[in-house]
Design a protein around this motif. Sequence first.
Motif, short mmCIF file in Angstrom:
data_model
loop_
_atom_site.label_atom_id
_atom_site.label_comp_id
_atom_site.label_asym_id
_atom_site.label_seq_id
_atom_site.Cartn_x
_atom_site.Cartn_y
_atom_site.Cartn_z
N UNK A 113 0.84 -1.26 -0.04
CA UNK A 113 0.03 0.05 0.17
C UNK A 113 0.98 1.24 0.08
N UNK A 114 0.88 2.04 -1.17
CA UNK A 114 1.85 3.18 -1.12
C UNK A 114 1.45 4.17 -0.13
N UNK A 140 0.16 -0.31 -11.14
CA UNK A 140 -0.36 1.03 -10.97
C UNK A 140 -0.89 1.14 -9.90
N UNK A 141 -1.29 2.46 -9.11
CA UNK A 141 -2.02 2.46 -7.72
C UNK A 141 -3.36 1.49 -7.84
N UNK A 146 2.65 -5.86 -5.90
CA UNK A 146 3.86 -6.15 -4.84
C UNK A 146 3.36 -6.38 -3.67
N UNK A 147 4.08 -7.15 -2.98
CA UNK A 147 3.80 -7.80 -1.68
C UNK A 147 4.96 -7.02 -0.50
N UNK A 148 4.27 -7.00 0.53
CA UNK A 148 5.16 -6.87 1.76
C UNK A 148 5.30 -8.38 2.46
N UNK A 149 6.64 -8.61 2.63
CA UNK A 149 6.73 -10.10 3.49
C UNK A 149 7.91 -9.89 4.28
N UNK A 184 1.65 5.82 -15.25
CA UNK A 184 0.51 5.39 -14.54
C UNK A 184 1.24 4.59 -13.38
N UNK A 185 2.52 4.45 -13.49
CA UNK A 185 3.15 3.44 -12.52
C UNK A 185 3.15 3.87 -11.05
#
Length: 264
Positions: A113-114, A140-141, A146-149, A184-185
């Motif tokens: 989560x950005x 994109x948003x 992507x994952x946080x692990x 859009x990145x």
Amino acid sequence: MGEIIDIRTVTVCRYITALREGGSLPALAEADDDFKYVLKFRGAGHGVKALIAEFLGGEIARAIGLRVPELVFANLDEAFGRTEGDEEIQDLLQGSKGLNLALHFLSGAINFDPAVTVVDEITASKIVWLDAFITNVDRTFRNTNMLMWHQELWLIDHGASFYFHHSWTNLEKHAQSPFSLIKDHVLLPQATQLKEVDEQIKQLLKIEKIREIVECLPDEWLQWRETDLSPQEIRAAYIKFLEIRLRNSNIFIKEAKNARQALI
């Protein structure tokens, strides 16, 4: 050259559940090595081309020092899925016999989560560089992939990359495209070090490494109805695309820098 790529092959022995995210209907499954995997099916959506993009994108990301779950070739035998109650899933499993692709399941990982996690400028720049290089439209948003692990950032889902291969025409033109969709990145605002990481990456991603990655593609994925090209000729086309794109990285770096300026 770095480490030699060694892609394991496993046999899927238990279908656990569908992961109903996106259109490709991946699944959580267990293999004969007792590990759980996120299984991507050759019978879904864009078929083997999505698996090729997933594999190439993931292994290129790994080669430039980004974290990607282990990728394995995953074999589905003839009988697998016959007892599945859901007709759509049964059709998918029956249409995916043979070699598929799977990512090691990162148990307990959460979606990036950005708004919660700040990515450092070098890492953000590397990921933007990667996605511009492989023409990945899907970070994109709305869908960060992507994952946080264990408090580390991991990249997943590169199946929407290399979209030139759906038409398979004007390869050289596609290879030199600026990739305007980089605007859009999700990490573009943090990607302040694109020129610096371009120099770093070119020390890691030599032409020999690109060839080594592409040569790992199984013949089974490279027998396309729409072309008379042999598997080796198809591999050569991917290598050519990536070599041209790497040589001309200044084109997509300039595009990303301009898109970033427009955000500020």
